[in-house]
Design an enzyme around this catalytic site. Structure first.
Site, PDB file in Angstrom:
ATOM      1  N   LYS A  53      99.760 -19.619 -41.844  1.00  0.00           N
ATOM      2  CA  LYS A  53     102.029 -19.279 -41.547  1.00  0.00           C
ATOM      3  C   LYS A  53     102.339 -18.307 -42.297  1.00  0.00           C
ATOM      4  O   LYS A  53     101.860 -18.318 -43.314  1.00  0.00           O
ATOM      5  CB  LYS A  53     102.666 -20.734 -41.565  1.00  0.00           C
ATOM      6  N   HIS A 106      94.180 -21.118 -84.741  1.00  0.00           N
ATOM      7  CA  HIS A 106      94.275 -21.531 -83.207  1.00  0.00           C
ATOM      8  C   HIS A 106      93.020 -20.395 -83.181  1.00  0.00           C
ATOM      9  O   HIS A 106      93.866 -19.406 -82.566  1.00  0.00           O
ATOM     10  CB  HIS A 106      95.099 -21.192 -83.166  1.00  0.00           C
ATOM     11  N   GLU A 108      91.422 -20.429 -80.687  1.00  0.00           N
ATOM     12  CA  GLU A 108      91.345 -20.022 -79.347  1.00  0.00           C
ATOM     13  C   GLU A 108      91.995 -19.201 -78.366  1.00  0.00           C
ATOM     14  O   GLU A 108      91.909 -17.783 -77.381  1.00  0.00           O
ATOM     15  CB  GLU A 108      91.847 -21.395 -78.789  1.00  0.00           C
ATOM     16  N   CYS A 148      93.701 -26.402 -86.018  1.00  0.00           N
ATOM     17  CA  CYS A 148      95.216 -27.116 -86.212  1.00  0.00           C
ATOM     18  C   CYS A 148      95.258 -28.590 -86.269  1.00  0.00           C
ATOM     19  O   CYS A 148      95.270 -28.920 -87.761  1.00  0.00           O
ATOM     20  CB  CYS A 148      96.321 -26.533 -85.140  1.00  0.00           C
ATOM     21  N   TYR A 173     104.668 -30.307 -71.110  1.00  0.00           N
ATOM     22  CA  TYR A 173     104.420 -31.187 -69.695  1.00  0.00           C
ATOM     23  C   TYR A 173     105.625 -29.926 -69.131  1.00  0.00           C
ATOM     24  O   TYR A 173     105.453 -29.612 -67.670  1.00  0.00           O
ATOM     25  CB  TYR A 173     105.170 -31.852 -70.039  1.00  0.00           C
ATOM     26  N   GLY A 221      98.799 -29.910 -81.123  1.00  0.00           N
ATOM     27  CA  GLY A 221     100.191 -30.252 -81.265  1.00  0.00           C
ATOM     28  C   GLY A 221     100.445 -31.118 -81.897  1.00  0.00           C
ATOM     29  O   GLY A 221     100.775 -30.338 -83.667  1.00  0.00           O
TER      30      GLY A 221
END
EC number: 6.3.4.2
Length: 534
Positions: free
Chosen positions: A188, A507, A509, A381, A54, A354
């Protein structure tokens, strides 16, 4: 001699500095220039390995087992190079190293100060990337924004680099935000002016200012910023928000930034080759087919926690002209909700990694829904461990099956601590980390996906499949399709009587690239698409 590009940020964080840096790397590599990229993170943690997703998002694992910032994932995907632990440096690492040297007596009794000891350590870490990679250009992103107290030693160090290696070998680029005020209906520039002034105050004058905005930046506004920054107009580059992050290199190339860098650093470049990248973006924008897959996790409110998983799914789709829509499903909500309600409209289910028990029962329910309804499933995992627990509970009728991570006293520990993890007390950097070989069993979905007998994949875990239950699981249709070379560690599992159900302890990914998707994700997406045809 290696040249250096230092990229700083101003006005606000999270404006896309990491994507910008990765895109610069792609522009240089497309000209035949070798590149490495480093991230300097000002936080005092030694690495993000023990930080909450988080707060930090995904922890990206390198080949050599470093737990690093998620931006390194972007770097690897954009420049198509494997990075290492030297490519991510934190304040915690710098101070730890200096203090260790002081304890050894390396400084001969001197008073240890930020300047020169901390700044020298930072510079040595930057130079180490050049030494280890022999890259033509090292691009260094400084985390945070100019003005942050934590960033000051890093800014001082990169200021000194110009003197150390020569001004012709260093370039500073500043990425800033042009906020839009709805009341006045305009962008701006004042915050950017202040940010540049703050950068100059520490002795750094940017050679390029990249202006992030949600709206187009007109020439008058660029000219105004150029005047204040004492830059030619072409050195102020507009970078509006785009639909896909993979468009950013093309936007920067069209703005002339690639040629500007080549000229400023006097690099010997080949003609730019971005045809493959343009083809990728075209496939992203014009898919021929669509499918929807669910990512079931407990951090879905912050999607950065699953950055590489989401990108890998998209890579797999684009390679097959498929737009993969991702449905984010909270595993905590799934613990009490009807799985049909939450998963009934998807063609594939992913349960990613996780830690901790929160939300695990929801993940197990997602696995059961995928198994019983023949929905393509990919576990990563913890997702593989949940698949093991689910199969033991509901296919072997062993309701007490669990992991010792969640219930240390479980009677059926189908997932257990790895033996070499039992006596470890420190949590940071002590898991099974980095790349390990995996032997693939012939005539399995995993072997078919890889098209070879050996896979090298990245790991981040403390728990493993308990071989005590291997024979019983296999007899019921649970297939061990990948294992360590010594046969002791289960790396990949799948189901015999299922269209496509594969789960890995590693993993995958972390090794997917936009123009070279990981084979497990590729076949998973293909299986999901076939659900629509059926």
């Amino acid at each position: 001699m290696t040249k250096y590009i230092f990229v700083t940020g101003g006005v606000a964080s999270s404006v896309g500095k990491g994507i910008t840096v990765a895109s610069l790397g792609r522009l240089l590599k497309s000209r035949g220039i070798s590149v490495s990229i480093q991230k300097l993170d000002p936080y005092i943690n030694v690495d993000p390995g023990t930080m909450s997703p988080y707060q930090h998002g995904e922890v990206f694992v390198t080949e050599d087992g470093a737990e690093t910032d998620l931006d390194l994932g972007h770097y690897e995907r954009f420049i198509d190079e494997n990075l290492s632990r030297v490519n991510n440096i934190t304040t915690g690492q710098i101070y730890s190293s200096v203090i260790q040297k002081e304890r050894r007596g390396d400084f001969l009794g001197g008073t240890i100060q930020v300047i020169p000891h901390i700044t020298n350590e930072i510079k040595s870490r930057v130079a180490l990337v050049a030494k280890n990679t022999n890259a033509d250009v090292v691009i260094v992103e400084i985390g945070g924004t100019v003005g942050d107290i934590e960033s000051l030693p890093f800014l001082e160090a990169i200021r000194q680099m110009k003197k150390d290696v020569g001004r012709d070998n260093v370039m500073y680029i500043h990425v800033t935000l042009l906020p839009y005020l709805q009341a006045s209906g305009e962008l701006k520039t004042k915050p950017t002016q202040h940010s540049i002034a703050e950068l100059r105050r520490v002795g750094i004058s940017p050679a390029v200012v990249l202006c992030r905005s949600d709206l187009p930046v007109d020439d008058d506004m660029r000219e105004k910023i150029a005047l204040f920054a004492d830059l030619p107009n072409e050195a102020v580059v507009a970078l509006p928000t785009v639909d896909s992050i993979y468009e950013v290199p093309l936007v920067l190339e069209e703005a002339g930034l690639g040629d500007l860098i080549i000229e400023r650093l006097a690099l010997a470049a080949q003609p730019v080759q971005l045809d493959e990248w343009r083809s990728l973006v075209a496939r992203i924008k014009q898919p021929k087919r669509h499918t929807t897959v669910a990512i079931v996790g407990k951090y879905v409110e912050l999607r950065d926690a699953y950055m590489s998983v989401a990108e890998s799914v998209r890579h797999a789709g684009w390679a097959q002209d498929i737009q993969v829509d991702i449905k984010w499903v909270s595993s905590e909500e799934l613990e009490v909700a009807d799985p049909v309600t939450m998963l009934g409209d998807v063609q594939g289910i992913i349960v990613p990694g996780g830690f901790g028990y929160r939300g695990v029962e929801g993940k197990i329910r997602a696995v059961r829904y995928a198994r019983e309804n023949k929905i393509p499933f990919l576990g990563l995992c913890l997702g593989m461990q949940c698949a093991t627990i689910e199969f033991a509970r509901f296919a072997l009728n062993a309701p007490d099956a669990n992991s010792t991570e969640f219930n240390p006293n479980t009677k059926l520990p189908v997932i257990d601590f790895m033996p070499d993890q039992l006596d470890i007390s420190d949590k940071g950097g002590t898991m099974r980390l980095g790349v390990y070989p995996c032997i693939l069993a012939p005539d399995t979905k995993a072997a078919k996906a890889y098209g070879r007998e050996l896979a090298l994949e990245r790991h981040r875990h403390r728990f493993e499949f308990n071989n005590k239950y291997r024979k019983a699981m296999e007899a019921a249709g649970f297939v061990i399709s990948g294992h360590s070379p010594d046969g002791r560690l289960v790396e990949i599992v799948e189901l015999r009587d299922h269209p496509w159900f594969v789960a890995s302890q590693f993993h995958p990914e972390f090794k997917s690239r936009p123009n070279n998707p990981h084979p497990l994700f590729r076949d998973f997406v293909q299986a999901a698409l076939e659900q629509i045809a059926e």
